[in-house]
Scaffold this motif. Structure first.
Motif, mmCIF file in Angstrom:
data_model
loop_
_atom_site.group_PDB
_atom_site.id
_atom_site.type_symbol
_atom_site.label_atom_id
_atom_site.label_comp_id
_atom_site.label_asym_id
_atom_site.label_seq_id
_atom_site.Cartn_x
_atom_site.Cartn_y
_atom_site.Cartn_z
ATOM 1 N N ASP A 2 -7.288 -15.891 -1.715
ATOM 2 C CA ASP A 2 -7.471 -15.495 -3.116
ATOM 3 C C ASP A 2 -6.103 -15.362 -3.775
ATOM 4 O OD1 ASP A 2 -8.183 -14.445 -5.537
ATOM 5 O OD2 ASP A 2 -8.787 -12.497 -4.732
ATOM 6 N N THR A 3 -5.791 -16.279 -4.683
ATOM 7 C CA THR A 3 -4.484 -16.254 -5.324
ATOM 8 C C THR A 3 -4.319 -15.105 -6.297
ATOM 9 O OG1 THR A 3 -5.254 -17.787 -7.007
ATOM 10 C CG2 THR A 3 -4.114 -18.728 -5.081
ATOM 11 N N SER A 4 -5.410 -14.444 -6.720
ATOM 12 C CA SER A 4 -5.267 -13.316 -7.645
ATOM 13 C C SER A 4 -4.513 -12.166 -6.998
ATOM 14 C CB SER A 4 -6.637 -12.827 -8.144
ATOM 15 O OG SER A 4 -7.352 -12.197 -7.102
ATOM 16 N N LEU A 5 -4.500 -12.099 -5.653
ATOM 17 C CA LEU A 5 -3.748 -11.050 -4.972
ATOM 18 C C LEU A 5 -2.245 -11.267 -5.096
ATOM 19 C CD1 LEU A 5 -5.856 -10.666 -1.723
ATOM 20 C CD2 LEU A 5 -5.837 -9.164 -3.707
ATOM 21 N N LEU A 6 -1.834 -12.473 -5.457
ATOM 22 C CA LEU A 6 -0.417 -12.787 -5.569
ATOM 23 C C LEU A 6 0.100 -12.655 -6.991
ATOM 24 C CD1 LEU A 6 -0.453 -15.945 -3.278
ATOM 25 C CD2 LEU A 6 0.052 -13.584 -2.630
ATOM 26 N N ILE A 7 -0.785 -12.459 -7.948
ATOM 27 C CA ILE A 7 -0.396 -12.360 -9.349
ATOM 28 C C ILE A 7 0.109 -10.950 -9.622
ATOM 29 C CG2 ILE A 7 -1.223 -12.444 -11.727
ATOM 30 C CD1 ILE A 7 -3.290 -14.515 -10.743
ATOM 31 N N ASP A 8 1.259 -10.878 -10.260
ATOM 32 C CA ASP A 8 1.825 -9.579 -10.600
ATOM 33 C C ASP A 8 0.986 -8.872 -11.653
ATOM 34 O OD1 ASP A 8 3.934 -9.905 -8.861
ATOM 35 O OD2 ASP A 8 5.276 -10.694 -10.386
ATOM 36 N N TRP A 9 0.971 -7.559 -11.556
ATOM 37 C CA TRP A 9 0.328 -6.744 -12.586
ATOM 38 C C TRP A 9 1.143 -6.875 -13.866
ATOM 39 C CZ3 TRP A 9 0.215 -1.820 -9.076
ATOM 40 C CH2 TRP A 9 -0.796 -1.950 -8.125
ATOM 41 N N PRO A 10 0.512 -6.683 -15.034
ATOM 42 C CA PRO A 10 1.251 -6.771 -16.301
ATOM 43 C C PRO A 10 2.369 -5.730 -16.394
ATOM 44 C CG PRO A 10 -1.115 -6.525 -16.697
ATOM 45 C CD PRO A 10 -0.902 -6.444 -15.237
ATOM 46 N N ALA A 11 2.177 -4.591 -15.743
ATOM 47 C CA ALA A 11 3.203 -3.544 -15.721
ATOM 48 C C ALA A 11 3.243 -2.946 -14.329
ATOM 49 C CB ALA A 11 2.879 -2.456 -16.749
ATOM 50 N N GLY A 12 4.439 -2.855 -13.772
ATOM 51 C CA GLY A 12 4.598 -2.283 -12.444
ATOM 52 C C GLY A 12 4.360 -0.782 -12.449
ATOM 53 N N VAL A 13 4.196 -0.233 -11.255
ATOM 54 C CA VAL A 13 4.001 1.208 -11.073
ATOM 55 C C VAL A 13 5.158 1.719 -10.221
ATOM 56 C CG1 VAL A 13 2.499 2.987 -10.118
ATOM 57 C CG2 VAL A 13 1.497 0.962 -11.198
ATOM 58 N N ALA A 14 5.909 2.661 -10.755
ATOM 59 C CA ALA A 14 7.058 3.220 -10.039
ATOM 60 C C ALA A 14 6.607 4.401 -9.188
ATOM 61 C CB ALA A 14 8.127 3.665 -11.029
ATOM 62 N N GLY A 22 13.020 5.736 -0.921
ATOM 63 C CA GLY A 22 13.114 6.276 -2.273
ATOM 64 C C GLY A 22 12.307 5.491 -3.278
ATOM 65 N N PRO A 23 12.803 5.393 -4.507
ATOM 66 C CA PRO A 23 12.044 4.745 -5.584
ATOM 67 C C PRO A 23 11.732 3.278 -5.282
ATOM 68 C CG PRO A 23 13.838 6.036 -6.487
ATOM 69 C CD PRO A 23 14.040 5.999 -5.000
ATOM 70 N N PHE A 24 10.529 2.874 -5.712
ATOM 71 C CA PHE A 24 10.055 1.514 -5.470
ATOM 72 C C PHE A 24 9.101 1.137 -6.595
ATOM 73 C CE2 PHE A 24 7.234 -1.605 -3.389
ATOM 74 C CZ PHE A 24 8.178 -2.466 -2.858
ATOM 75 N N MET A 25 9.195 -0.104 -7.061
ATOM 76 C CA MET A 25 8.310 -0.599 -8.111
ATOM 77 C C MET A 25 7.241 -1.495 -7.483
ATOM 78 S SD MET A 25 7.694 -0.509 -11.382
ATOM 79 C CE MET A 25 9.209 -0.003 -12.161
ATOM 80 N N VAL A 26 5.986 -1.105 -7.675
ATOM 81 C CA VAL A 26 4.855 -1.859 -7.126
ATOM 82 C C VAL A 26 4.300 -2.734 -8.245
ATOM 83 C CG1 VAL A 26 2.619 -1.677 -5.984
ATOM 84 C CG2 VAL A 26 4.364 0.072 -5.584
ATOM 85 N N GLY A 27 4.181 -4.020 -7.980
ATOM 86 C CA GLY A 27 3.795 -4.918 -9.046
ATOM 87 C C GLY A 27 2.608 -5.809 -8.776
ATOM 88 N N SER A 28 1.887 -5.580 -7.659
ATOM 89 C CA SER A 28 0.749 -6.451 -7.375
ATOM 90 C C SER A 28 -0.273 -5.738 -6.495
ATOM 91 C CB SER A 28 1.213 -7.724 -6.659
ATOM 92 O OG SER A 28 1.599 -7.438 -5.334
ATOM 93 N N THR A 29 -1.465 -6.292 -6.496
ATOM 94 C CA THR A 29 -2.534 -5.788 -5.649
ATOM 95 C C THR A 29 -2.144 -5.901 -4.179
ATOM 96 O OG1 THR A 29 -4.233 -6.276 -7.273
ATOM 97 C CG2 THR A 29 -4.949 -6.183 -4.982
ATOM 98 N N ARG A 30 -1.523 -6.988 -3.816
ATOM 99 C CA ARG A 30 -1.097 -7.194 -2.424
ATOM 100 C C ARG A 30 -0.132 -6.096 -1.982
ATOM 101 N NH1 ARG A 30 -1.264 -11.990 0.295
ATOM 102 N NH2 ARG A 30 -0.264 -11.907 2.299
ATOM 103 N N GLU A 31 0.880 -5.806 -2.798
ATOM 104 C CA GLU A 31 1.824 -4.734 -2.464
ATOM 105 C C GLU A 31 1.116 -3.393 -2.350
ATOM 106 O OE1 GLU A 31 6.179 -5.647 -4.262
ATOM 107 O OE2 GLU A 31 4.622 -5.195 -5.731
ATOM 108 N N ASP A 57 -12.237 -4.178 -2.080
ATOM 109 C CA ASP A 57 -13.091 -4.929 -3.003
ATOM 110 C C ASP A 57 -12.336 -6.118 -3.593
ATOM 111 O OD1 ASP A 57 -15.179 -3.190 -2.552
ATOM 112 O OD2 ASP A 57 -14.923 -2.085 -4.434
ATOM 113 N N ALA A 58 -11.063 -5.925 -3.914
ATOM 114 C CA ALA A 58 -10.262 -7.017 -4.469
ATOM 115 C C ALA A 58 -10.124 -8.151 -3.453
ATOM 116 C CB ALA A 58 -8.890 -6.502 -4.902
ATOM 117 N N LEU A 59 -9.998 -7.802 -2.187
ATOM 118 C CA LEU A 59 -9.908 -8.824 -1.149
ATOM 119 C C LEU A 59 -11.194 -9.643 -1.065
ATOM 120 C CD1 LEU A 59 -8.133 -6.774 1.647
ATOM 121 C CD2 LEU A 59 -7.154 -8.639 0.300
ATOM 122 N N GLU A 60 -12.295 -9.028 -1.428
ATOM 123 C CA GLU A 60 -13.587 -9.712 -1.439
ATOM 124 C C GLU A 60 -13.920 -10.269 -2.827
ATOM 125 O OE1 GLU A 60 -15.456 -10.243 1.283
ATOM 126 O OE2 GLU A 60 -13.882 -9.256 2.445
#
Length: 86
Positions: A2-14, A22-31, A57-60
């Protein structure tokens, strides 16, 4: 795959995750899925369990990236690791 797991979110989550140094920016469902299963500072809580379920659920292909991001933010808030960037 499923390629949607590789698409970055419109806005990352810090998040501030000690397991990552320490600090890390999460930008995708896969991460998000990897962090929740491998590095999360707690292994309990309503929001944590919900985020795991939404990632599964996203994986499915039964959940959207937007739903995963929202659940991930709630889990990060619950774990007290969400960073609010200005």
């Amino acid at each position: 795959m499923d390629t949607s797991l590789l698409i970055d979110w419109p806005a990352g989550v810090a998040i501030n995750l000690e397991a990552l140094g320490g600090p890390f920016m999460v930008g995708s469902t896969r991460e998000a899925a990897i962090l929740l299963t491998d590095c999360w500072p707690v292994d309990h809580g309503r929001a944590f369990i919900h985020a795991l379920e939404v990632c599964a659920d996203a994986l499915e292909e039964e959940a959207q990236d937007e739903d995963v991001r929202r659940a991930f933010v709630e889990a990060a808030e619950e774990a007290h690791i969400l960073m609010h960037l200005q």
